[in-house]
Design a protein around this motif. Structure first.
Motif, PDB file in Angstrom:
ATOM      1  N   PHE A  65       0.703  -1.165  -0.086  1.00 19.64           N
ATOM      2  CA  PHE A  65      -0.180  -0.131   0.146  1.00 19.64           C
ATOM      3  C   PHE A  65       0.759   1.382  -0.017  1.00 19.64           C
ATOM      4  O   PHE A  65       0.787   2.041  -0.866  1.00 19.64           O
ATOM      5  CB  PHE A  65      -0.843   0.012   1.244  1.00 19.64           C
ATOM      6  CG  PHE A  65      -1.804   1.148   1.290  1.00 19.64           C
ATOM      7  CD1 PHE A  65      -3.203   1.322   0.715  1.00 19.64           C
ATOM      8  CD2 PHE A  65      -1.398   2.380   1.862  1.00 19.64           C
ATOM      9  CE1 PHE A  65      -3.950   2.381   0.759  1.00 19.64           C
ATOM     10  CE2 PHE A  65      -2.209   3.474   2.037  1.00 19.64           C
ATOM     11  CZ  PHE A  65      -3.377   3.346   1.524  1.00 19.64           C
ATOM     12  N   ALA A  66       1.754   1.449   1.074  1.00 21.36           N
ATOM     13  CA  ALA A  66       3.023   2.221   0.965  1.00 21.36           C
ATOM     14  C   ALA A  66       4.265   1.773   0.663  1.00 21.36           C
ATOM     15  O   ALA A  66       4.716   0.928   1.405  1.00 21.36           O
ATOM     16  CB  ALA A  66       2.692   3.241   1.951  1.00 21.36           C
ATOM     17  N   GLN A  76       8.456   0.377  -8.140  1.00 20.39           N
ATOM     18  CA  GLN A  76       7.517   0.798  -6.821  1.00 20.39           C
ATOM     19  C   GLN A  76       6.130   0.531  -7.349  1.00 20.39           C
ATOM     20  O   GLN A  76       5.779   1.350  -8.188  1.00 20.39           O
ATOM     21  CB  GLN A  76       7.761   2.171  -6.127  1.00 20.39           C
ATOM     22  CG  GLN A  76       9.241   2.171  -5.299  1.00 20.39           C
ATOM     23  CD  GLN A  76       9.235   3.511  -4.680  1.00 20.39           C
ATOM     24  OE1 GLN A  76       8.752   4.667  -5.198  1.00 20.39           O
ATOM     25  NE2 GLN A  76       9.668   3.508  -3.470  1.00 20.39           N
ATOM     26  N   LEU A  77       5.381  -0.247  -6.686  1.00 19.28           N
ATOM     27  CA  LEU A  77       3.996  -0.250  -7.130  1.00 19.28           C
ATOM     28  C   LEU A  77       2.846  -0.487  -5.777  1.00 19.28           C
ATOM     29  O   LEU A  77       3.114  -1.239  -4.875  1.00 19.28           O
ATOM     30  CB  LEU A  77       3.695  -1.762  -7.780  1.00 19.28           C
ATOM     31  CG  LEU A  77       2.279  -2.044  -8.071  1.00 19.28           C
ATOM     32  CD1 LEU A  77       1.714  -1.198  -9.190  1.00 19.28           C
ATOM     33  CD2 LEU A  77       2.678  -3.482  -8.911  1.00 19.28           C
ATOM     34  N   GLY A  78       2.115   0.748  -5.717  1.00 21.82           N
ATOM     35  CA  GLY A  78       1.435   0.782  -4.667  1.00 21.82           C
ATOM     36  C   GLY A  78       0.448   1.915  -4.772  1.00 21.82           C
ATOM     37  O   GLY A  78       0.635   3.031  -5.548  1.00 21.82           O
ATOM     38  N   MET A  79      -0.303   2.239  -3.652  1.00 17.70           N
ATOM     39  CA  MET A  79      -1.073   3.403  -3.605  1.00 17.70           C
ATOM     40  C   MET A  79      -0.176   4.914  -3.382  1.00 17.70           C
ATOM     41  O   MET A  79      -0.341   5.671  -3.917  1.00 17.70           O
ATOM     42  CB  MET A  79      -2.325   3.333  -2.569  1.00 17.70           C
ATOM     43  CG  MET A  79      -3.113   2.544  -2.742  1.00 17.70           C
ATOM     44  SD  MET A  79      -4.128   2.453  -4.044  1.00 17.70           S
ATOM     45  CE  MET A  79      -5.295   4.034  -3.588  1.00 17.70           C
ATOM     46  N   PHE A  80       0.640   4.682  -2.352  1.00 25.08           N
ATOM     47  CA  PHE A  80       1.779   5.655  -2.218  1.00 25.08           C
ATOM     48  C   PHE A  80       3.271   5.293  -2.371  1.00 25.08           C
ATOM     49  O   PHE A  80       3.498   4.317  -1.570  1.00 25.08           O
ATOM     50  CB  PHE A  80       1.370   6.363  -0.834  1.00 25.08           C
ATOM     51  CG  PHE A  80       2.445   7.268  -0.132  1.00 25.08           C
ATOM     52  CD1 PHE A  80       2.171   8.483  -0.614  1.00 25.08           C
ATOM     53  CD2 PHE A  80       3.675   7.084   0.763  1.00 25.08           C
ATOM     54  CE1 PHE A  80       3.058   9.651  -0.064  1.00 25.08           C
ATOM     55  CE2 PHE A  80       4.390   7.915   0.980  1.00 25.08           C
ATOM     56  CZ  PHE A  80       4.116   9.066   0.772  1.00 25.08           C
ATOM     57  N   ASN A  81       3.952   5.952  -3.237  1.00 26.77           N
ATOM     58  CA  ASN A  81       5.330   5.657  -3.482  1.00 26.77           C
ATOM     59  C   ASN A  81       6.079   7.006  -2.994  1.00 26.77           C
ATOM     60  O   ASN A  81       5.874   7.890  -3.581  1.00 26.77           O
ATOM     61  CB  ASN A  81       5.529   5.030  -4.786  1.00 26.77           C
ATOM     62  CG  ASN A  81       4.517   3.846  -5.354  1.00 26.77           C
ATOM     63  OD1 ASN A  81       4.587   3.001  -4.373  1.00 26.77           O
ATOM     64  ND2 ASN A  81       4.086   4.130  -6.172  1.00 26.77           N
ATOM     65  N   LEU A  82       7.175   6.690  -2.536  1.00 19.58           N
ATOM     66  CA  LEU A  82       8.087   7.659  -1.995  1.00 19.58           C
ATOM     67  C   LEU A  82       9.622   7.259  -2.227  1.00 19.58           C
ATOM     68  O   LEU A  82      10.053   6.124  -1.570  1.00 19.58           O
ATOM     69  CB  LEU A  82       7.897   8.412  -0.435  1.00 19.58           C
ATOM     70  CG  LEU A  82       8.946   9.373  -0.079  1.00 19.58           C
ATOM     71  CD1 LEU A  82       8.626  10.583  -0.653  1.00 19.58           C
ATOM     72  CD2 LEU A  82       8.537   9.491   1.522  1.00 19.58           C
ATOM     73  N   ALA A  83      10.323   8.089  -2.840  1.00 19.46           N
ATOM     74  CA  ALA A  83      11.832   7.703  -3.147  1.00 19.46           C
ATOM     75  C   ALA A  83      12.680   8.817  -3.332  1.00 19.46           C
ATOM     76  O   ALA A  83      12.231  10.054  -3.608  1.00 19.46           O
ATOM     77  CB  ALA A  83      12.139   6.461  -4.152  1.00 19.46           C
TER      78      ALA A  83
END
Length: 269
Positions: A65-66, A76-83
């Motif tokens: 999910f995150a 990155q595969l999800g509702m929220f991605n941060l990098a």
């Protein structure tokens, strides 16, 4: 494997499996699989979970999910991605990164990649202004357009004399050929109206433009387009060139379809 927390206070090689959460104090050379969360240092392989995946430098995939990582070389595969830097792709509702090659989502924020102002005009008489932002290779466009589109006959109905106004959004692929020359392939969908906002028409434009970047912020571009207009206005808002015939004529108030080649020229700041 573990039902609760599967913790490792060193590096992990292979598979770390838990129903609750996986924790690795060191790096992971393999995969973390959990229903809850995956937490590790650097990852060479993947983190797959339902709740959250948190890692250092990830070479492979994060799916949850995150997803949060220092840098990603993969997906990155999800509702929220941060990098930080993403060499690969982000698929999610919200994607945030310092730089990302291919961010695909509803909200994409790349804080170290510029947001450009763009303006262009077309053979259909519309002049458009908007913004362009996104990743290294995949970019998004939003804006408005205005054009005469109507008759100058003062005895004509108001809807025939009003200017054409449009609101548009698009997505495209950016390819840098050299340090200065580039090619953009974009598709832009636009809702246009004239005089009566309750009578909307749909203009879909596909374009391939070549450009020259004078500097990081200033660039000029031009190229051919293919346009599709679906409208109930008999004149097509005056957008199709005079030599173009309708591709489909509706009956009894149905909409008409126009298809024609065109040209755009513009600048990016």
């Amino acid at each position: 494997g573990a039902v609760g927390v599967n913790g490792a206070w060193a590096d992990v090689t292979g598979l770390q499996l838990a129903v609750g959460a996986n924790f690795a104090a060191g790096s992971v050379d393999g995969y973390q699989l959990a229903v809850g969360a995956n937490i590790a240092g650097d990852v060479d392989g993947g983190q797959i979970g339902v709740g959250a995946s948190i890692g250092g430098t990830v070479a492979g995939i994060q799916l949850a999910f995150a997803n949060i990582a220092d840098d990603v070389n993969g997906i990155q595969l999800g509702m929220f991605n941060l990098a930080g830097t993403v060499k690969g792709a982000q698929f999610g509702l919200i994607n945030i990164a310092e730089r990302s090659d291919i961010p695909i989502g509803l909200i994409n924020i790349m804080w170290d990649q510029p947001v450009y102002f763009t303006a262009f005009t077309s053979e259909n008489g519309l002049t458009s202004v908007g913004i362009q932002h996104g990743g290294e290779y995949l970019r998004y466009l939003y804006g408005v357009s205005v054009g005469p589109g109507g008759t100058v006959d003062l005895n004509a109905p108001e809807t025939d004399r009003a200017p054409v106004i449009g609101v548009w959004a698009g997505v495209g692929v950016h390819a840098a050929l050299t340090e200065s020359w580039f090619v953009d392939i974009d598709t832009i969908a636009q809702q246009v109206s004239r005089g009566d906002v309750n009578k909307q028409s749909f203009l879909w434009t596909n374009r391939v433009v070549g450009g020259y970047a004078y500097s990081e912020r200033i660039a000029f571009f031009a190229g051919p387009t293919i346009n599709l207009l679906w409208t109930s206005f008999e004149s097509g808002h005056g957008l199709p060139p005079g030599f173009v015939n309708k591709a489909y004529s509706g009956v009894a108030g149905e909409s008409d379809l126009w298809i024609w080649p065109g040209l755009q020229i513009g600048l990016r700041l």
